[in-house]
Design an enzyme around this catalytic site. Structure first.
Site, short mmCIF file in Angstrom:
data_model
loop_
_atom_site.label_atom_id
_atom_site.label_comp_id
_atom_site.label_asym_id
_atom_site.label_seq_id
_atom_site.Cartn_x
_atom_site.Cartn_y
_atom_site.Cartn_z
CG ASP A 43 -2.37 0.62 0.81
OD1 ASP A 43 -2.31 1.82 0.66
OD2 ASP A 43 -3.23 -0.25 0.77
CG ASN A 98 -8.21 -5.33 -2.32
OD1 ASN A 98 -9.40 -5.29 -2.44
ND2 ASN A 98 -7.49 -4.11 -1.55
CE1 TYR A 163 -13.04 0.71 -9.18
CE2 TYR A 163 -15.24 0.78 -10.01
CZ TYR A 163 -14.17 0.47 -9.20
OH TYR A 163 -14.30 -0.61 -7.82
CE LYS A 167 -11.88 -2.47 -9.71
NZ LYS A 167 -11.31 -3.30 -8.84
CB VAL A 196 -18.15 -3.39 0.08
CG1 VAL A 196 -17.73 -4.17 1.47
CG2 VAL A 196 -18.23 -4.43 -1.04
CB THR A 198 -15.03 0.38 2.79
OG1 THR A 198 -15.38 1.15 1.62
CG2 THR A 198 -14.99 -0.88 2.28
N1 LIG Z 1 -16.00 -1.08 -1.69
C1 LIG Z 1 -16.97 -1.27 -2.70
O1 LIG Z 1 -18.09 -1.15 -2.46
C2 LIG Z 1 -16.44 -1.83 -3.79
C3 LIG Z 1 -17.28 -2.23 -4.96
C4 LIG Z 1 -16.95 -3.06 -6.05
C5 LIG Z 1 -15.84 -3.25 -5.99
N2 LIG Z 1 -14.64 -2.98 -5.16
C6 LIG Z 1 -13.27 -3.24 -5.42
O2 LIG Z 1 -12.78 -3.84 -4.20
C7 LIG Z 1 -11.40 -3.29 -3.91
C8 LIG Z 1 -11.24 -2.89 -2.74
O3 LIG Z 1 -12.08 -1.72 -2.66
P1 LIG Z 1 -12.09 -0.75 -1.28
O4 LIG Z 1 -13.55 -0.27 -1.52
O5 LIG Z 1 -11.44 -1.43 -0.31
O6 LIG Z 1 -11.11 0.45 -1.97
P2 LIG Z 1 -10.41 1.81 -1.16
O7 LIG Z 1 -10.22 2.69 -2.06
O8 LIG Z 1 -11.06 1.80 0.03
O9 LIG Z 1 -9.10 0.90 -0.75
C9 LIG Z 1 -8.13 0.56 -1.88
C10 LIG Z 1 -6.68 0.51 -1.30
O10 LIG Z 1 -5.65 0.51 -2.24
C11 LIG Z 1 -4.65 1.46 -2.18
N3 LIG Z 1 -3.97 1.72 -3.20
C12 LIG Z 1 -4.57 2.70 -4.18
N4 LIG Z 1 -3.89 3.05 -5.09
C13 LIG Z 1 -2.74 2.59 -4.76
C14 LIG Z 1 -1.42 2.60 -5.48
N5 LIG Z 1 -1.44 3.31 -6.38
N6 LIG Z 1 -0.45 2.00 -4.77
C15 LIG Z 1 -0.65 1.02 -3.61
N7 LIG Z 1 -1.78 1.18 -2.95
C16 LIG Z 1 -2.91 1.95 -3.64
C17 LIG Z 1 -5.24 2.41 -1.18
O11 LIG Z 1 -4.28 3.23 -0.28
C18 LIG Z 1 -6.31 1.71 -0.24
O12 LIG Z 1 -5.73 1.15 0.90
C19 LIG Z 1 -11.18 -2.59 -5.10
O13 LIG Z 1 -10.64 -3.41 -6.25
C20 LIG Z 1 -12.43 -2.22 -5.64
O14 LIG Z 1 -12.78 -1.76 -6.85
C21 LIG Z 1 -15.02 -2.34 -4.04
#
Ligand SMILES: NC(=O)c1ccc[n+]([C@@H]2O[C@H](COP(=O)([O-])OP(=O)(O)OC[C@H]3O[C@@H](n4cnc5c(N)ncnc54)[C@H](O)[C@@H]3O)[C@@H](O)[C@H]2O)c1
Length: 256
Positions: A43, A98, A163, A167, A196, A198
Site C-alpha cells: 500500500d 485488490n 474505472y 473492472k 460494500v 467500507t
Molecule cells: N467498496 C466497494 O463498494 C467496492 C465495490 C466494488 C468493487 N470494489 C473493489 O474492491 C477492491 C477494494 O475496494 P475498497 O473499497 O476497499 O477500496 P479503497 O479505495 O477503500 O482501498 C483501496 C486501497 O488500495 C490502496 N491503493 C490505491 N492506489 C494505490 C497505489 N497506487 N499503490 C498502492 N496502493 C494503492 C489504497 O491506499 C487503499 O488502501 C477494489 O478493487 C475495488 O474496486 C469495491
C-alpha cells in the site's frame, strides 16, 4: 459479521494482498492472518498500514502481517517488492489483486494522461503482479490468484469510465491468464463485490446526491460488508476451491 470458517490449507501459506492498508483490503489482511497465513500487503497509506500491523500483532495469536510500501503505478518497484517478499518469507501461494481507485470523473474532461492513469491504478498492476508471482507459484506447484472486479459496470454505473472499463477488463484478464497458467495448477478468478460498506464508501454515499437506494436494489435487505468479501476470498484461496478457475464470483446481496 464474524468469519467462523477455518481453512487448514491456508495455514502458513504466503498471501500477498495489494491495497491492504484500508477498506476491503484491510479486512482481507485480518481474515487471512486469522487463518494462520503469512500475510504480506502492499500500500502507500503508511499510517493506516502501520496501525493495522500494530493492531493485528496484538489481536491475533498467528503471525502478524508484513507491510511493504509500494506505489502500484511503479511497475519496476512492484516487481522488486515481489522478489523481496520471496527472500523475506518464501514463495507466494496466493495473490489478491485488490488495490483500486474509484474516484469519480466526468467523461467530457478525461485527458489521455488521466485515462492512462486510471487504467494504471485499476488494471495494469493486476497483470504485472500476476506475471511476477508466476515463477514463485511454479516453484510451489500451484497457486491462487484472485482479482477484485466490480459490479459497477454490470449495473451500468456511470461517472467513472476509466474505472468501469478497467473492472470489465479484469474479467478478461482473469480468463486469459487462467488458460495460460492452468497447466501449472495456478488458478485465476475474479471476485466481484457489490456495494460494500467500507468507511470510504459510507462517506461517499452521504456526499453523492445520486447515490442509489442500495437496499432497494439488492434482493437481500442487509449491507454487504468487507467480511462478506473476505469470506469468498478465503474460499477461493483455499484448496476447497481447487477446481474453480477462470470464473467470476459475485458477492452483492443479489443486485446484478
Ligand atoms: N467498496 C466497494 O463498494 C467496492 C465495490 C466494488 C468493487 N470494489 C473493489 O474492491 C477492491 C477494494 O475496494 P475498497 O473499497 O476497499 O477500496 P479503497 O479505495 O477503500 O482501498 C483501496 C486501497 O488500495 C490502496 N491503493 C490505491 N492506489 C494505490 C497505489 N497506487 N499503490 C498502492 N496502493 C494503492 C489504497 O491506499 C487503499 O488502501 C477494489 O478493487 C475495488 O474496486 C469495491
Amino acid at each position: 459479521m464474524t468469519i467462523t470458517n477455518q481453512y487448514p490449507s491456508l495455514k502458513y501459506k504466503v498471501v500477498l494482498i495489494t491495497g491492504g492498508a484500508s477498506g476491503i483490503g484491510a479486512n482481507l489482511v485480518e481474515a487471512f492472518c486469522q487463518q494462520g497465513a503469512q500475510v504480506c500487503f502492499i500500500d502507500i497509506r503508511d499510517d493506516d498500514a502501520h496501525k493495522l500491523v500494530e493492531q493485528l500483532s496484538h489481536s491475533t495469536s498467528n503471525t502478524p502481517p508484513r507491510y511493504y510500501r509500494c506505489n502500484l503505478l511503479n511497475i519496476p518497484k512492484l516487481q522488486a517488492t515481489i522478489k523481496q517478499i520471496y527472500s523475506d518469507v518464501g514463495a507466494i501461494n496466493v495473490l489478491i489483486n485488490n488495490a483500486a481507485n474509484d474516484t469519480r470523473h466526468d467523461f467530457r474532461n478525461v485527458t489521455v494522461d488521466y485515462w492512462n492513469e486510471r487504467l494504471a491504478v485499476n488494471l495494469r498492476h493486476h497483470f504485472f503482479a500476476a506475471q511476477a508471482v508466476y515463477p514463485q507459484m511454479l516453484e510451489l506447484g500451484g497457486g491462487s490468484i484472485i482479482n477484485l472486479g466490480s459490479m459497477s459496470w454490470y449495473a451500468t454505473q456511470g461517472g467513472m469510465p476509466g474505472y468501469t472499463s478497467s473492472k470489465a477488463a479484469i474479467e478478461g484478464l482473469t480468463r486469459g491468464l487462467a488458460r495460460d497458467m492452468g497447466g501449472d495448477n495456478i488458478r485465476v478468478n475474479t471476485l466481484v463485490p457489490g456495494w460494500v460498506m467500507t468507511d470510504r464508501q459510507v462517506a461517499m454515499l452521504t456526499q453523492e446526491k445520486t447515490a442509489r437506494n442500495i437496499l432497494e436494489n439488492q434482493c437481500l435487505k442487509k449491507s454487504v460488508m468487507p467480511e462478506d468479501i473476505s469470506a469468498m476470498a478465503l474460499f477461493l484461496a483455499s484448496d476447497d476451491s481447487r477446481m474453480c478457475t477462470a470464473q467470476h464470483f459475485i458477492v452483492d446481496g443479489g443486485w446484478i
